[in-house]
Write an enzyme that holds these catalytic residues in place. Structure first.
Site, PDB file in Angstrom:
ATOM      1  N   GLY A  86     120.764  68.507   1.234  1.00  0.00           N
ATOM      2  CA  GLY A  86     121.187  69.832   1.681  1.00  0.00           C
ATOM      3  C   GLY A  86     122.308  70.405   0.837  1.00  0.00           C
ATOM      4  O   GLY A  86     122.671  69.880  -0.220  1.00  0.00           O
TER       5      GLY A  86
ATOM      6  N   ASN B  54     118.963  61.333   6.312  1.00  0.00           N
ATOM      7  CA  ASN B  54     117.675  60.803   6.751  1.00  0.00           C
ATOM      8  C   ASN B  54     117.497  59.369   6.271  1.00  0.00           C
ATOM      9  O   ASN B  54     117.980  58.986   5.204  1.00  0.00           O
ATOM     10  CB  ASN B  54     116.524  61.693   6.269  1.00  0.00           C
ATOM     11  CG  ASN B  54     115.982  61.254   4.923  1.00  0.00           C
ATOM     12  OD1 ASN B  54     115.163  60.338   4.836  1.00  0.00           O
ATOM     13  ND2 ASN B  54     116.463  61.893   3.853  1.00  0.00           N
TER      14      ASN B  54
ATOM     15  N   SER C 226     105.519  60.062  -0.164  1.00  0.00           N
ATOM     16  CA  SER C 226     105.383  58.852  -0.976  1.00  0.00           C
ATOM     17  C   SER C 226     104.309  57.927  -0.425  1.00  0.00           C
ATOM     18  O   SER C 226     104.219  57.699   0.784  1.00  0.00           O
ATOM     19  CB  SER C 226     106.713  58.098  -1.044  1.00  0.00           C
ATOM     20  OG  SER C 226     107.641  58.795  -1.835  1.00  0.00           O
TER      21      SER C 226
ATOM     22  N   THR D   8     118.449  61.871  -2.686  1.00  0.00           N
ATOM     23  CA  THR D   8     119.595  61.966  -1.785  1.00  0.00           C
ATOM     24  C   THR D   8     120.726  61.022  -2.176  1.00  0.00           C
ATOM     25  O   THR D   8     120.514  59.988  -2.811  1.00  0.00           O
ATOM     26  CB  THR D   8     119.163  61.648  -0.346  1.00  0.00           C
ATOM     27  OG1 THR D   8     118.512  60.382  -0.328  1.00  0.00           O
ATOM     28  CG2 THR D   8     118.213  62.714   0.179  1.00  0.00           C
TER      29      THR D   8
ATOM     30  N   CYS E  55     114.628  56.135  -3.709  1.00  0.00           N
ATOM     31  CA  CYS E  55     114.798  56.204  -2.261  1.00  0.00           C
ATOM     32  C   CYS E  55     115.903  55.243  -1.819  1.00  0.00           C
ATOM     33  O   CYS E  55     115.806  54.037  -2.063  1.00  0.00           O
ATOM     34  CB  CYS E  55     113.502  55.862  -1.538  1.00  0.00           C
ATOM     35  SG  CYS E  55     113.672  55.849   0.256  1.00  0.00           S
TER      36      CYS E  55
ATOM     37  N   LYS F 156     111.655  60.233 -10.526  1.00  0.00           N
ATOM     38  CA  LYS F 156     112.655  60.793  -9.621  1.00  0.00           C
ATOM     39  C   LYS F 156     113.922  59.947  -9.677  1.00  0.00           C
ATOM     40  O   LYS F 156     113.915  58.760  -9.353  1.00  0.00           O
ATOM     41  CB  LYS F 156     112.118  60.860  -8.192  1.00  0.00           C
ATOM     42  CG  LYS F 156     113.014  61.657  -7.252  1.00  0.00           C
ATOM     43  CD  LYS F 156     112.316  61.981  -5.951  1.00  0.00           C
ATOM     44  CE  LYS F 156     113.118  62.972  -5.126  1.00  0.00           C
ATOM     45  NZ  LYS F 156     112.411  63.350  -3.878  1.00  0.00           N
TER      46      LYS F 156
ATOM     47  N   GLY G  15     112.480  55.861   5.582  1.00  0.00           N
ATOM     48  CA  GLY G  15     112.021  54.553   5.119  1.00  0.00           C
ATOM     49  C   GLY G  15     110.602  54.529   4.583  1.00  0.00           C
ATOM     50  O   GLY G  15     109.888  53.537   4.726  1.00  0.00           O
ATOM     51  N   LEU G  16     110.187  55.627   3.952  1.00  0.00           N
ATOM     52  CA  LEU G  16     108.873  55.713   3.301  1.00  0.00           C
ATOM     53  C   LEU G  16     107.705  55.464   4.258  1.00  0.00           C
ATOM     54  O   LEU G  16     106.702  54.850   3.895  1.00  0.00           O
ATOM     55  CB  LEU G  16     108.787  54.735   2.111  1.00  0.00           C
ATOM     56  CG  LEU G  16     109.800  54.941   0.979  1.00  0.00           C
ATOM     57  CD1 LEU G  16     109.612  53.894  -0.101  1.00  0.00           C
ATOM     58  CD2 LEU G  16     109.683  56.337   0.386  1.00  0.00           C
TER      59      LEU G  16
END
Length: 310
Positions: A222, A72, A49, A198, A135, A170, A75-76
């Site tokens: 995952g 995770n 990103s 996520t 995110c 997204k 934080g971009l």
């Protein structure tokens, strides 16, 4: 040798196969995973990103492995738009001149998203955009844009006005009704969807009695989230007529086919790389035999078959 049965069309993009690393996993084609094989064998790459200015990311630790997945909170972290356009993407493009590249756009405000998207579009270096409104690891922007249908639609519309390449939005799973969000961005002009990002999670160290991640919470990815991804992709694919890049726990050829049966057009691979650094390449190699076993003539035919049964 390429197998033509793996070729798919994705909002006008012609991919020789449907497999690509998810955003962040291969950086800008410059991290350890990206250096393990010829990137030209991929269907595409979704880049890390990009934000208008450099971001240092969240405090360490940023990643921890959990049962059946990982958390995770990166934080971009990225070097900012100027470096990305002048150095990062040109260096990658020189290595893969004919590979479709999908740039990921992030920001703290609508104006920042629009400025970054326009600059990437106008650069001529990338073939599509992924609008990261999902995110969960930043305190401004990100998922805050992806949990409200009206806000998500306004941002999508604003980006579409300054771009002429396909825009994939997204989506976050951290909502009550993901179909409502999908419909909103579809009506606003999105060319496709990327899902899912996520799921917000946390791990606590019972010895220190503190969260393991420096940010406290993080995004769960995952195998643990695959059933959630399959369900959401299935629901969305029955509600909107847009191509979907599926992600969430994909590790083998069976997972890829399951995502197609849910309504996907392509797949992006993330956490699988922790177990197998050449996961993308292995999937491309495994798919033809699995298709033969299941009587699938081509992935494009499978897409059409699934659509016809909606």
């Amino acid at each position: 040798m390429e197998d033509s049965r793996l070729a798919v069309s994705l909002a006008g993009l012609k991919l020789k196969n449907p497999v690509m690393p998810a955003s962040g996993c291969f950086g800008f084609g410059d991290n350890k995973f990206a250096q393990m094989y010829d990137l030209n064998k991929l269907g595409s790459i979704i880049l890390k990103s990009a934000t208008l200015t450099e971001r240092m990311g969240n405090p360490e630790p940023r990643v921890t492995v959990v049962e059946d997945g990982a958390l995770n909170a990166v934080g971009l972290k990225n070097p900012g738009l100027s470096v990305i356009l002048s150095k990062k993407i040109p260096e990658l493009r020189s290595k893969v001149p004919n590979l479709p590249l999908i740039a990921s756009v992030a920001g703290s405000t609508k104006a920042e998203y629009v400025e970054v998207a326009k600059a990437l579009n106008d650069s001529g270096l990338v073939n599509a955009l992924e609008l990261n409104i999902s995110c969960p690891n930043v305190h401004e922007g990100g998922m805050l844009f992806g949990t409200n249908p009206k806000v998500a639609a306004e941002l999508t519309s604003a980006v579409k006005k300054v771009t002429n390449i396909p825009v994939f939005v997204k989506l976050t799973p951290n909502v009550t009704d993901i179909v409502e969000i999908a419909k909103a961005v579809a009506d606003a002009g999105a060319d496709g969807l990327s899902m899912i990002n996520t799921a917000l999670g946390m791990k606590i160290d019972i010895k220190t009695r503190k969260p393991v991640l420096g940010n406290g919470t993080g995004g769960l990815s995952g195998k643990a989230i695959k059933p959630l991804a399959v369900r959401m992709i299935y629901q969305v694919s029955h509600a909107v007529d847009l191509p979907i890049i599926a992600s969430g726990g994909i590790e083998n050829a069976e997972d890829v086919i399951e995502m197609y049966l849910a309504g996907a057009h392509a797949v992006s691979i993330g956490t699988a790389h922790f177990k197998n650094p050449t996961a993308c390449l292995n999937l491309i190699e495994e798919l033809p035999a699995k298709m033969d076993e299941l009587g699938i003539t081509s992935l494009q035919a499978l897409i059409e078959e699934v659509r016809s049964k909606r």
